[in-house]
Motif scaffolding. Structure first.
Motif, PDB file in Angstrom:
ATOM      1  N   ASP A 171       0.803  -1.220   0.000  1.00 36.73           N
ATOM      2  CA  ASP A 171       0.000   0.000   0.000  1.00 36.73           C
ATOM      3  C   ASP A 171       0.839   1.274   0.000  1.00 36.73           C
ATOM      4  OD1 ASP A 171      -2.328  -1.439  -0.073  1.00 36.73           O
ATOM      5  OD2 ASP A 171      -2.757  -1.268   2.066  1.00 36.73           O
ATOM      6  N   GLN A 172       2.132   1.130   0.276  1.00 31.61           N
ATOM      7  CA  GLN A 172       3.026   2.288   0.262  1.00 31.61           C
ATOM      8  C   GLN A 172       3.995   2.281  -0.922  1.00 31.61           C
ATOM      9  OE1 GLN A 172       2.691   0.335   3.331  1.00 31.61           O
ATOM     10  NE2 GLN A 172       0.944   1.705   3.646  1.00 31.61           N
ATOM     11  N   THR A 173       4.119   1.140  -1.605  1.00 30.63           N
ATOM     12  CA  THR A 173       5.111   0.984  -2.663  1.00 30.63           C
ATOM     13  C   THR A 173       4.472   0.384  -3.910  1.00 30.63           C
ATOM     14  OG1 THR A 173       6.823   0.606  -1.000  1.00 30.63           O
ATOM     15  CG2 THR A 173       7.317  -0.060  -3.242  1.00 30.63           C
ATOM     16  N   TRP A 174       4.707   0.980  -5.053  1.00 31.40           N
ATOM     17  CA  TRP A 174       4.177   0.575  -6.359  1.00 31.40           C
ATOM     18  C   TRP A 174       2.660   0.798  -6.462  1.00 31.40           C
ATOM     19  CZ3 TRP A 174       7.623   0.426  -9.970  1.00 31.40           C
ATOM     20  CH2 TRP A 174       8.838  -0.247  -9.863  1.00 31.40           C
ATOM     21  N   TRP A 175       1.875   0.200  -5.559  1.00 28.70           N
ATOM     22  CA  TRP A 175       0.418   0.274  -5.699  1.00 28.70           C
ATOM     23  C   TRP A 175      -0.125   1.698  -5.647  1.00 28.70           C
ATOM     24  CZ3 TRP A 175      -0.971  -4.315  -1.923  1.00 28.70           C
ATOM     25  CH2 TRP A 175      -0.559  -5.530  -2.510  1.00 28.70           C
ATOM     26  N   ALA A 180      -6.364   7.360  -7.275  1.00 29.72           N
ATOM     27  CA  ALA A 180      -7.683   7.192  -6.662  1.00 29.72           C
ATOM     28  C   ALA A 180      -8.485   6.142  -7.415  1.00 29.72           C
ATOM     29  CB  ALA A 180      -8.427   8.513  -6.653  1.00 29.72           C
ATOM     30  N   HIS A 181      -9.220   5.339  -6.676  1.00 37.23           N
ATOM     31  CA  HIS A 181     -10.024   4.273  -7.275  1.00 37.23           C
ATOM     32  C   HIS A 181     -11.031   3.804  -6.246  1.00 37.23           C
ATOM     33  CE1 HIS A 181     -10.961   0.255  -9.003  1.00 37.23           C
ATOM     34  NE2 HIS A 181     -10.676   0.828 -10.148  1.00 37.23           N
ATOM     35  N   LYS A 182     -12.166   3.317  -6.722  1.00 37.57           N
ATOM     36  CA  LYS A 182     -13.229   2.897  -5.810  1.00 37.57           C
ATOM     37  C   LYS A 182     -12.811   1.738  -4.915  1.00 37.57           C
ATOM     38  CE  LYS A 182     -15.402  -0.188  -9.221  1.00 37.57           C
ATOM     39  NZ  LYS A 182     -16.636  -0.490  -9.985  1.00 37.57           N
ATOM     40  N   GLU A 183     -11.840   0.942  -5.338  1.00 35.97           N
ATOM     41  CA  GLU A 183     -11.389  -0.197  -4.551  1.00 35.97           C
ATOM     42  C   GLU A 183     -10.124   0.120  -3.748  1.00 35.97           C
ATOM     43  OE1 GLU A 183     -10.877  -3.444  -7.232  1.00 35.97           O
ATOM     44  OE2 GLU A 183     -13.026  -3.684  -7.608  1.00 35.97           O
ATOM     45  N   GLY A 269      -3.184  -6.428  -5.054  1.00 34.97           N
ATOM     46  CA  GLY A 269      -3.067  -5.017  -5.372  1.00 34.97           C
ATOM     47  C   GLY A 269      -3.896  -4.642  -6.584  1.00 34.97           C
ATOM     48  N   PRO A 270      -3.883  -3.357  -6.977  1.00 34.63           N
ATOM     49  CA  PRO A 270      -4.627  -2.920  -8.155  1.00 34.63           C
ATOM     50  C   PRO A 270      -4.030  -3.494  -9.428  1.00 34.63           C
ATOM     51  CG  PRO A 270      -3.222  -1.152  -7.340  1.00 34.63           C
ATOM     52  CD  PRO A 270      -3.160  -2.255  -6.318  1.00 34.63           C
ATOM     53  N   ASN A 271      -4.898  -3.911 -10.340  1.00 40.08           N
ATOM     54  CA  ASN A 271      -4.488  -4.501 -11.618  1.00 40.08           C
ATOM     55  C   ASN A 271      -3.628  -5.743 -11.418  1.00 40.08           C
ATOM     56  OD1 ASN A 271      -4.143  -1.175 -12.084  1.00 40.08           O
ATOM     57  ND2 ASN A 271      -5.533  -2.224 -13.508  1.00 40.08           N
ATOM     58  N   GLY A 293      -6.090  -9.648  -7.021  1.00 37.60           N
ATOM     59  CA  GLY A 293      -6.822  -8.398  -6.878  1.00 37.60           C
ATOM     60  C   GLY A 293      -7.530  -7.959  -8.132  1.00 37.60           C
ATOM     61  N   ASP A 294      -7.373  -8.712  -9.218  1.00 38.62           N
ATOM     62  CA  ASP A 294      -8.062  -8.404 -10.479  1.00 38.62           C
ATOM     63  C   ASP A 294      -8.400  -9.731 -11.145  1.00 38.62           C
ATOM     64  OD1 ASP A 294      -8.824  -7.146 -13.056  1.00 38.62           O
ATOM     65  OD2 ASP A 294      -7.817  -5.374 -12.275  1.00 38.62           O
ATOM     66  N   ASP A 295      -8.419  -9.804 -12.471  1.00 39.37           N
ATOM     67  CA  ASP A 295      -8.813 -11.043 -13.138  1.00 39.37           C
ATOM     68  C   ASP A 295      -7.818 -12.173 -12.854  1.00 39.37           C
ATOM     69  OD1 ASP A 295     -11.052  -9.831 -14.347  1.00 39.37           O
ATOM     70  OD2 ASP A 295      -9.806  -9.055 -15.970  1.00 39.37           O
ATOM     71  N   CYS A 296      -8.331 -13.377 -12.677  1.00 39.96           N
ATOM     72  CA  CYS A 296      -7.457 -14.526 -12.454  1.00 39.96           C
ATOM     73  C   CYS A 296      -6.675 -14.866 -13.716  1.00 39.96           C
ATOM     74  CB  CYS A 296      -8.283 -15.722 -11.990  1.00 39.96           C
ATOM     75  SG  CYS A 296      -9.057 -15.503 -10.371  1.00 39.96           S
ATOM     76  N   ILE A 297      -7.377 -15.163 -14.792  1.00 40.88           N
ATOM     77  CA  ILE A 297      -6.780 -15.343 -16.114  1.00 40.88           C
ATOM     78  C   ILE A 297      -7.496 -14.396 -17.056  1.00 40.88           C
ATOM     79  CG2 ILE A 297      -6.436 -16.908 -18.070  1.00 40.88           C
ATOM     80  CD1 ILE A 297      -6.438 -19.231 -16.092  1.00 40.88           C
TER      81      ILE A 297
END
Length: 466
Positions: A171-175, A180-183, A269-271, A293-297
């Motif tokens: 949450d402090q690095t890369w992400w 801003a995002h709803k998730e 994380g996001p994406n 945190g996003d699509d599996c495949i």
């Protein structure tokens, strides 16, 4: 709650009146193509050329690496890879302990083997992923940060072992670069937001700027993929566990003969897509676990003008014996699908999480275009998910484009679903409806909400019960 043992009834959703038609053919009225289809799946698997690495080991300690220390092993790993490549191939072995490293670039005939009990711990200083490399980011070609593990134009390469690849994103690095995002659960850092560069990159794509003149590394805040093999043949990723990824986890691009086997993708994380083969041919994904945190495949083939310019579909993909947990979708096609997708097979998989938003998902729009066809799914058990089958032509830009998407020839059979909020969520365009989808021999348990079906006139149900 709908009555349990009755044939599936479809509800009309939306004031525009979306359900155009639904045919309920008698079983046996149309000859099933199952046998030929799954014979093709077997042929795809048999055609994949597995990686063959010479039986020579190059242990990273012999090149100066020190495990379980603050010593940077980047140079030692690079030297071991160079030595293995020069010798005609071999395994670069990280045997035990934690190795600190920055970007790793593989070369032909080299296997990076991270043994059980070993961890590659990637540093989070973005400058360690420079100089920029040729990459594809959200379906758009550019010069960007190096993926954490990268190869370009190589042959016969692998990442294997029972060890861990830790990207150390949090949450402090890369992400935070997501913005801003709803998730959002990550921190916001003033001045570090991908949106300006993402918009500029899309403008470059639309303007036809040479991809190698699109510079989006330092200062652009476009996160690198974890593992990206670009324009490589005979690729294998087997046995490793990937955690804490900056962006997409596994991202082969323009590759042929790809095997992803026994891999665990666990990153929220996001994406944080698990495995995203893009414009690849002859791909096998088996015995993997996805908790993301996003699509599996997510199968992809380029975004908008770039996808049409390159013009290479994702095709001949077999997914089997995999487990999907958290994620935006279990098996997903899109949204970067402008080059098309065909001959996609999934069988003997399980999906189970209250945080799995969709089991099967097709996402596209009138900017993406592309033809998605001949998708076959069988023997899938959805224990719990929010929606079972989603086709969405209104993703992101929706109808604001001139390239109408096509989704057709989709067959799902022998589906067992214990608990979902909704079975169907299908949204085509009035002037460009969703094509043929058949659901055959499917059984649903608890269903909480009515279906949403808009402009999907060729939906066929055979022996579908809930």
């Amino acid at each position: 709650m709908l009555p349990r043992r009755q044939f599936l009834q479809l509800s009309i959703a939306g004031s525009a009146g979306a359900l155009l038609a639904c045919s309920a053919r008698e079983p046996g009225a149309v000859k099933s193509p199952i046998a030929d289809d799954w014979q093709l799946a077997d042929q795809i698997v048999q055609s994949i050329r597995e990686v063959q690495i010479p039986e020579r080991d190059f242990v990273v300690e012999d090149f100066g690496a020190v495990a379980d220390s603050d010593e940077d092993a980047t140079r030692a790993i690079a030297d071991a890879i160079a030595a293995a490549h020069a010798a005609g191939g071999g395994r670069v072995v990280c045997a035990k302990g934690v190795y600190q490293t920055a970007a790793i670039h593989l070369k032909s005939n080299v296997e990076l083997h991270v043994a059980e009990g070993a961890t590659l711990s990637f540093v989070t200083d973005p400058s360690r992923y420079l100089p920029a490399v040729f990459t594809r980011w959200e379906g758009m070609e550019m010069m960007g940060y190096s993926p954490l593990i990268y190869a370009y134009g190589q042959q016969n390469i692998a990442v294997t072992g029972g060890g861990v690849l830790d990207g150390n994103a949090n949450d402090q690095t890369w992400w935070p670069w997501k913005g801003a995002h709803k998730e959002r659960h990550w921190d916001l850092i003033e001045g570090e937001d991908q949106r300006p560069a993402r918009d500029a990159l899309q403008a470059d794509v639309l303007a036809g700027v040479d991809p190698r003149e699109r510079h989006y590394a330092e200062g652009s805040f476009l996160r690198p993929a974890f593992v990206q093999f670009y324009a490589c043949n005979q690729v294998k990723i087997e046995g490793v566990t990937l955690v804490n990824s900056p962006f997409w986890l596994l991202h082969p691009v323009l590759c042929e003969s790809v095997v992803v086997r026994g891999v665990t993708c666990r990153s929220h994380g996001p994406n944080n897509d698990g495995c995203d083969p893009e414009s690849c041919k002859n791909v096998l994904i088996e015995q993997c676990v996805f908790d993301t945190g996003d699509d599996c495949i997510a199968l992809k083939s380029g975004r908008n003008e770039d996808g049409r310019r390159v013009g290479v579909a994702v095709e001949n993909v077999v997914v089997r014996h995999c487990e999907m947990r958290d994620g935006h979708g279990g098996l997903v096609l899109g949204s970067e699908i402008s080059g098309g997708a065909r001959n996609i097979f999934m069988e003997h998989c399980s999906m189970n999480s209250p945080h799995l938003e969709r089991a099967l998902r097709f996402k596209t729009n009138a900017r993406r275009g592309g033809v998605i066809e001949k998708v076959r799914v069988r023997h899938v058990h959805i224990q719990q998910a929010q929606e079972a089958l989603v086709v969405n032509f209104h993703y992101e830009e929706g109808e604001a484009g001139e390239h109408m998407p096509t989704v057709r020839d989709i067959l799902v059979e022998d589906l067992r679903c214990d608990q979902v909020e909704r079975v169907f969520h299908l949204r085509g365009f009035a002037h460009n409806p969703v094509g043929a989808i058949t659901l055959r021999r499917a059984q649903f348990g608890r269903v909480a909400k009515a279906d949403i079906i808009e402009h999907a006139p060729d939906l066929t149900l055979e022996q579908v019960v809930r």
